[in-house]
Design an enzyme around this catalytic site. Structure first.
Site, mmCIF file in Angstrom:
data_model
loop_
_atom_site.group_PDB
_atom_site.id
_atom_site.type_symbol
_atom_site.label_atom_id
_atom_site.label_comp_id
_atom_site.label_asym_id
_atom_site.label_seq_id
_atom_site.Cartn_x
_atom_site.Cartn_y
_atom_site.Cartn_z
ATOM 1 N N LYS A 37 -10.306 6.452 2.355
ATOM 2 C CA LYS A 37 -11.585 7.134 2.667
ATOM 3 C C LYS A 37 -11.622 8.160 2.164
ATOM 4 O O LYS A 37 -12.989 8.588 1.737
ATOM 5 C CB LYS A 37 -11.726 7.116 4.144
ATOM 6 N N GLU A 47 -1.995 -3.957 10.538
ATOM 7 C CA GLU A 47 -2.203 -2.485 10.875
ATOM 8 C C GLU A 47 -1.468 -1.975 11.816
ATOM 9 O O GLU A 47 -1.124 -0.875 11.864
ATOM 10 C CB GLU A 47 -3.693 -2.240 11.241
ATOM 11 N N HIS A 107 -1.403 -27.380 -2.240
ATOM 12 C CA HIS A 107 -2.016 -27.486 -3.455
ATOM 13 C C HIS A 107 -1.840 -26.301 -4.361
ATOM 14 O O HIS A 107 -2.392 -26.509 -5.455
ATOM 15 C CB HIS A 107 -3.084 -28.543 -3.525
HETATM 16 O O1 PA5 Z 1 -8.379 -1.869 14.059
HETATM 17 C C1 PA5 Z 1 -8.831 -0.825 13.968
HETATM 18 O O2 PA5 Z 1 -8.843 0.267 14.674
HETATM 19 C C2 PA5 Z 1 -9.837 -0.537 12.564
HETATM 20 O O3 PA5 Z 1 -9.502 -1.917 11.748
HETATM 21 C C3 PA5 Z 1 -11.209 -0.576 13.184
HETATM 22 O O4 PA5 Z 1 -11.580 -1.585 13.774
HETATM 23 C C4 PA5 Z 1 -11.922 -0.221 11.918
HETATM 24 O O5 PA5 Z 1 -11.584 0.334 10.800
HETATM 25 C C5 PA5 Z 1 -13.289 -0.284 12.240
HETATM 26 O O6 PA5 Z 1 -13.721 0.936 12.841
HETATM 27 P P1 PA5 Z 1 -14.735 1.274 13.793
HETATM 28 O O7 PA5 Z 1 -14.826 0.450 14.998
HETATM 29 O O8 PA5 Z 1 -14.585 2.740 14.045
HETATM 30 O O9 PA5 Z 1 -16.068 1.329 12.839
#
Ligand code: PA5
Length: 450
Positions: A423, A288, A309
């Site tokens: 989303k 990310e 393996h």
């Molecule tokens: O690293 C990030 O920002 C994302 O992976 C969030 O943690 C994830 O989308 C979950 O979001 P939230 O904590 O708002 O539910």
């Protein structure tokens, strides 16, 4: 001490090419320390560990953990992405491989939910919880994430129905934003205990906030040592430390030097199955943070020797666009010796009297030699032991290196704009209020494709 060995990348990238990145690394470190880079409103994780040590947060978390530990045999941690993976990574690293996720008489069983939208998963989970003394930790920074909200709706209802509203109020804890989002509204209205996720710490950097610390404390592990380890690594990776001595700087520079030479895929390798979820956490952190603007090392992972393996063939002889980063644990916690067998039908007597870990370490060394011979550069990170203190150091080491790497790559390591695309489509397809235009457009598009 944690060590980073990059000597086995030298057939592919000279030390000079790594060292040449020192000025860029220095600049990246200064951007992080002075908050002058892109995404600078999300660098609260930089000194989070040392600030936490100096605060009352750890004792507040322990107090809430004690309530959940007393009142629950099972605690469900609801969250996804950064609100899920850190806790799971640490809990699974320390747990017994067979009873880590079950109640062992001392610690409640920790289960995870809200990280998928599987009806079967939720059916089985709610079925399993029937009649059990369970509690819920609802974790969401935005407070509006569909996967987590959906699971929490079911869990809240079940908890209230089975344990009664009063008990539910004690055994449901929210970890969310201070003011915004449905999780905050619900926590305030229901009177749940709650913890705040700091504004300036993004999800994937939040394992050392209550997001990770509360579930880890409920599971029975030492969060103070975890945070102390991270705080020590803060000092060890600051811009005041010489480049060659700065573990995060060297790792960030080495992986970027490899990337610039066409090594586009990094495989995080472990030889301990307990680290499987640590790799999942690492993949999210790096994926990310770096994968944007058409750039980024693709983070992948394998569990060796299991995956030797399966993926071992690809790694040895497939496309030469990969490098490996091996997390090697120096000392295991338990002792198992290979027994002598009179008949030796399996031909294993040459191993008799050896520790199983000696065999594992030779598998590790043999694999490194074979993969380097096969054209795969190898970075080796050695951790003395799997304890809270060392894992805290490792977590911070990777976080700092990720921030540096993102800036070396020229991206904002603290946003994740790409995550919104699915989303938007999902909400349009589900006719979520507010998505009327998108709904019309997506339905027309699907009709044209039919
Ligand atoms: O690293 C990030 O920002 C994302 O992976 C969030 O943690 C994830 O989308 C979950 O979001 P939230 O904590 O708002 O539910």
């Amino acid at each position: 001490m944690i060590k980073v060995d990059i000597s086995k990348i030298r057939d592919f990238v000279e030390w000079d090419a790594v060292k040449a990145l020192e000025p860029e690394v220095k600049k990246a470190l200064e951007m992080l320390e002075h908050g002058t880079g892109e995404g600078n409103d999300y660098i609260g994780w930089m000194d989070l560990a040392s600030r936490t040590i100096a605060s009352t947060l750890i004792s507040d978390i322990k107090e809430t953990a004690a309530v959940l530990r007393k009142e629950c045999d099972v605690v469900v941690v609801a969250g996804i992405g950064g609100s899920y993976l850190g806790a799971r990574a640490v809990i699974e690293a320390f747990g017994n491989s067979f009873i880590q996720l079950v109640n062992d008489g001392k610690n409640p069983q920790i289960l995870f939910a809200g990280h998928n939208i599987s009806e079967d998963y939720l059916f089985e989970l709610t079925g399993y919880l029937k009649g059990r003394r369970f509690g819920v930790i609802n974790i969401s920074k935005s407070g509006t994430t569909t996967e987590t909200a959906l699971a929490f709706r079911l869990l809240k209802k079940q908890c209230e129905e089975e344990r009664g509203k009063e008990t539910a109020r004690r055994v449901i804890v929210a970890i969310t934003d201070a003011k915004r989002g449905a999780a905050r509204t619900c926590a305030d209205k229901e009177g749940y205990r709650s913890f705040i996720i700091p504004d300036n710490v993004g999800g994937r950097y939040s394992v050392l906030t209550p997001v990770g610390l509360l579930p880890i404390a409920v599971a029975g592990y030492d969060i103070e040592q975890l945070v102390r380890g991270a705080a020590v690594m803060e000092g060890m990776t600051s811009s005041a430390v010489a480049f060659e001595e700065n573990l995060s700087a060297v790792y960030a520079a080495a992986r970027n030097a490899l990337y610039r030479k066409g090594k586009k895929i990094e495989i995080l390798v472990n030889f301990q199955p307990k680290l499987h979820y640590f790799s999942e956490w690492w993949k999210q952190l790096y994926g990310e943070s770096e994968g944007k603007d058409g750039k980024g090392i693709y983070p992948s992972s394998v569990d060796f020797s299991t995956d030797l393996h399966s993926m071992g063939q690809w790694i040895q002889q497939g496309e030469r666009t990969i490098f490996e980063t091996v997390i090697s644990i120096d000392k295991v916690r338990h002792s198992v010796l290979v027994p002598q067998d009179e008949e030796n039908l399996d031909g294993l007597n040459f191993l008799a009297g050896k520790h199983v870990d000696e065999v594992n370490k030779m598998a590790e060394l043999g694999t490194q030699l074979a993969h380097v011979d096969g054209g795969v550069p190898n970075i080796r990170i050695t951790v003395p032991e799997l304890t809270e203190y060392w894992l805290g150091q490792l977590i911070y080491f990777f976080e700092k290196a990720c921030g540096i790497s993102g800036y070396l790559l020229g991206v904002n390591p603290f946003n994740q704009p790409g995550v919104e695309a699915y989303k938007k489509n999902m909400f349009a397809l589900l006719d979520k209020p507010g998505y009327e235009e998108e709904s019309k457009a997506i339905k027309a598009r699907l009709k044209n494709q039919a």
